[in-house]
Each structure stands twice: as C-alpha cells, then as structure tokens.
Design an enzyme around this catalytic site. Sequence first.
Site, PDB file in Angstrom:
ATOM      1  N   GLY A 187       0.829  -1.206   0.000  1.00  7.65           N
ATOM      2  CA  GLY A 187       0.000   0.000   0.000  1.00  7.65           C
ATOM      3  C   GLY A 187       0.856   1.244   0.000  1.00  7.65           C
ATOM      4  CG  ASN A 188      -0.246   4.646  -1.591  1.00  5.84           C
ATOM      5  OD1 ASN A 188      -0.935   5.499  -1.066  1.00  5.84           O
ATOM      6  ND2 ASN A 188      -0.665   3.940  -2.653  1.00  5.84           N
ATOM      7  NE  ARG A 189       3.535   8.098   5.486  1.00  9.21           N
ATOM      8  CZ  ARG A 189       4.283   9.165   5.667  1.00  9.21           C
ATOM      9  NH1 ARG A 189       5.421   9.293   5.028  1.00  9.21           N
ATOM     10  NH2 ARG A 189       3.888  10.134   6.468  1.00  9.21           N
ATOM     11  CB  SER A 190      -2.603   8.190  -0.509  1.00  3.88           C
ATOM     12  OG  SER A 190      -3.749   8.960  -0.753  1.00  3.88           O
TER      13      SER A 190
END
Length: 408
Positions: free
Chosen positions: A203-206
């Site tokens: 995933g990513n931190r958005s």
Amino acid sequence: MFVVVGVSGGIAAYKTVHLVRLLVKEGHEVHVVPTADAVRFVGLPTWEAISRHPVTTSVHDDVARVRHVALGQSADLVIVAPATANTLAKMATGLADDLLGTTLLATTAPVVVAPAMHTEMWRHPATVANIATLRGRGVVMVGPADGELTGGDSGPGRMSEPEAILEAALTAAARPAADLDGLRAVVTAGGTREPIDPVRFIGNRSSGKQGVAVALAAADRGADVLLIAAHVDEGVLAEASAHPRVRVQRAGTAIELADAVGEAAGDADVIVMAAAVADYRVAEVSDAKLSKDAAAGPGITLHLVENDDILAGLVQARRDGQTIVGFAAETPGEGETLLDRGRRKAARKGADLLAVNQVGWSRGFESDDNEVTLLDAAGEVAAVAGGSKRKVADALWNAVRETRGKTK
Ligand code: CTP
C-alpha cells in the site's frame, strides 16, 4: 463585508468570541445573533463588546427597523458557529421562531456552518439527514473536527478552530455560488492496495483527504461528483458520503480503480486523478497466506509487474470538452527542483493540469494542509495554492474553470 454570526447553545460558543474578533480585526462589520440558549454560555455584553454592535436574541427588539429580516437581507455572509444538532434541525426545516431563524430565512448570502455536538448526536440519522438537506441547499459545512469533547469523551463533533471557520467562510463568500452547476466530475482518492496473499498487501501512505476535499469542493459548487475511493478511512469519507451530490464507489486495487474510472470516464466533463495508484502489483497473488515454513531461504522475493498508467490512458482517450487533472507527489533530489520534476511529469502525462506537491517522511501525507503548484499542459504555472486541503481543492477547481474557459 456585512457578516452575521449566529451562535447556538453549545460550550464551543466561547471559541466563537475569537472568531468574531478575527472578523472585526479584518475590518468586517459583524452582527452577532445568539440563540436564547447561547447567551447562557456567553452573555450579551461580551458579544456587544467584541462585535461593537448591539446584540439581541429576540425578533421583538428594534421592531421599527424590521430587524428580523433586515440582518439577513443586509448580510454578505452568514456564519453559524457553533451549530448544535437542534439548530441544524431547525435550519433544515426552516423554523423561524427566533431572530437567528428569521435571519437565516431572509438571507440569500452564503451560509457557513460549524457543527459542534457529541459524536452520537453527529452520527444520528436525523442529524445526518439534516446535514444532507442543508448541503443540498448549498450550505457550506466546516468540520466538525475529531478530538476531545466536553464530557471527556472524544471523536468527531468538536467545533473547528476559529481560524479554519474564518478561512472557509471567506472562501465561500468570495466564490460565486454554484459556479460548477451541472458539471459531471469523477474524482479518485486514497491509495490502492495490491494484494500479496489473503492477509497482506502493498500500500502507500495516501489518506485520501486531498481527493475527498476535491470532491466536496466540486459538489458544494454544484457539480455532480462520482468519488472513486481506493483505501480511505470511513471517517475521512463521512462528509462526502453524506453529500447529496457525491456518489461514493469503492475500488481496492489499481486494476479495480482503472475499471471504475474507465467505466465512468465516458460521461465525465472533468476527471481528477488524486488517488495514489500503485505502479506495480504482485505478479502472482498467493491464495494461501505466505508462510516462513514454505520459504526456501532467509528471504523471499516478490515478483512485481507494472500496472497500466490510468491517467495516461485517460489522456489518450480524452474526448472534446473533457478536462483531465493529475496529481504528482514528488521528493525532489539534489540539483533538481520540485517544478523540474513536475514539468517532466506534466510532459510525460499530457494532462490538462498537474497538481504538483512535495512529499517526504513528514510532509504531505495524512495532514490537513497541502501546498501545490498547478502546471498546465505546457508546463507553465497555472496557479499556486496553499493552506487547508479544501482551500487547495477550491483553487484547483478555479484553475479547471479557467482551463475549460480557454478551450471552449
Ligand atoms: N497514476 C495513474 N496510474 C498509475 C500511476 C499513477 O493514473 N498506474 C496517476 C496518479 O493518480 C496521479 C499521477 O498519475 O494523478 C501521477 O502519479 P505518480 O505516482 O506521481 O506518477 P508515476 O507515473 O507513477 O511516476 P513516478 O512514480 O515514476 O514518479
């Protein structure tokens, strides 16, 4: 500006004293209209001293000047802070049994409301329905913020800070109402999650906050919005889910997001790709949870394959009159500026507008503020915007309007 500040009966009324002071200091003519309950928290002398105008709660005072409609008619802007669940219900129904009620019915000025109540009351279906009704009429909501509440409990329900209310109110007053009326917008938000096995993902931190703000700003200005949310917390989505002009659709992976956007693109006038889309997905997703027992050595290797670039695909398929906006979160390295990187990406993607912002370990993600430079298709700076994500969102829509005006 002639500003009416309605105050209803909540403890947050003490913070509204500071809001009135900020408005007066900015040179506005401020008239405070408290409800009878509000003056149990902050008394008339305080409101009169701070606003420098006489204050009453009753429609029966100053009758000769027809005060019960005069204030509403004169107002360039009306703020209600705090707005209790009761006041929101009265506003939604159009009740006018006190000076605040009559003022609100007599005004055509933008109305900005800062709700404050306990989380249970905020989440009650009656309040949710009232908020949706008010939003449908163009009322702008600020907050409530998530945090400590008076009873020692915490959650959404805390009135936004005076500075945030002031900013939202001045933006609403400066904006021509419903300037995006009838526009069909698709906005993506949040980060995709690419599965590795049934329990793990890349995933990513958005947080999705900027994309949700873009969707809400468009809807508040009259657009019909499809918000395609990759991973976004329910709390961040709540306001958008309750907005009568926003439809929320979930998409988990980059492929699901591409499918959802592809399906909606045909009917869209504007597409804003604010989602952080994973560039790669795991080539072979395991049906069973990967276990260390099955691993051949001290490490494992995941084979990743590239996802399609949704934005670039949209640009290629763009039809006449369609505007496509991308986002670029960059970490510029030595010897290059944020704009250098942004310009290269703008050239590569071909979107009508690219919102470039700098990110880092402690910058850009999860925060309520942002700073972006909007580049046009030629890589020229179309606008620079900073402040709350909502403020940035409004600047983005202003730039979209300008771009569409040029091409029409
Ligand atoms: N984007 C997209 N599809 C992808 C990757 C990104 O549509 N597979 C969109 C994002 O929604 C954003 C823009 O492209 O609007 C830029 O995303 P970013 O991750 O900054 O760009 P990349 O093309 O992935 O470039 P790089 O990661 O190499 O900087």
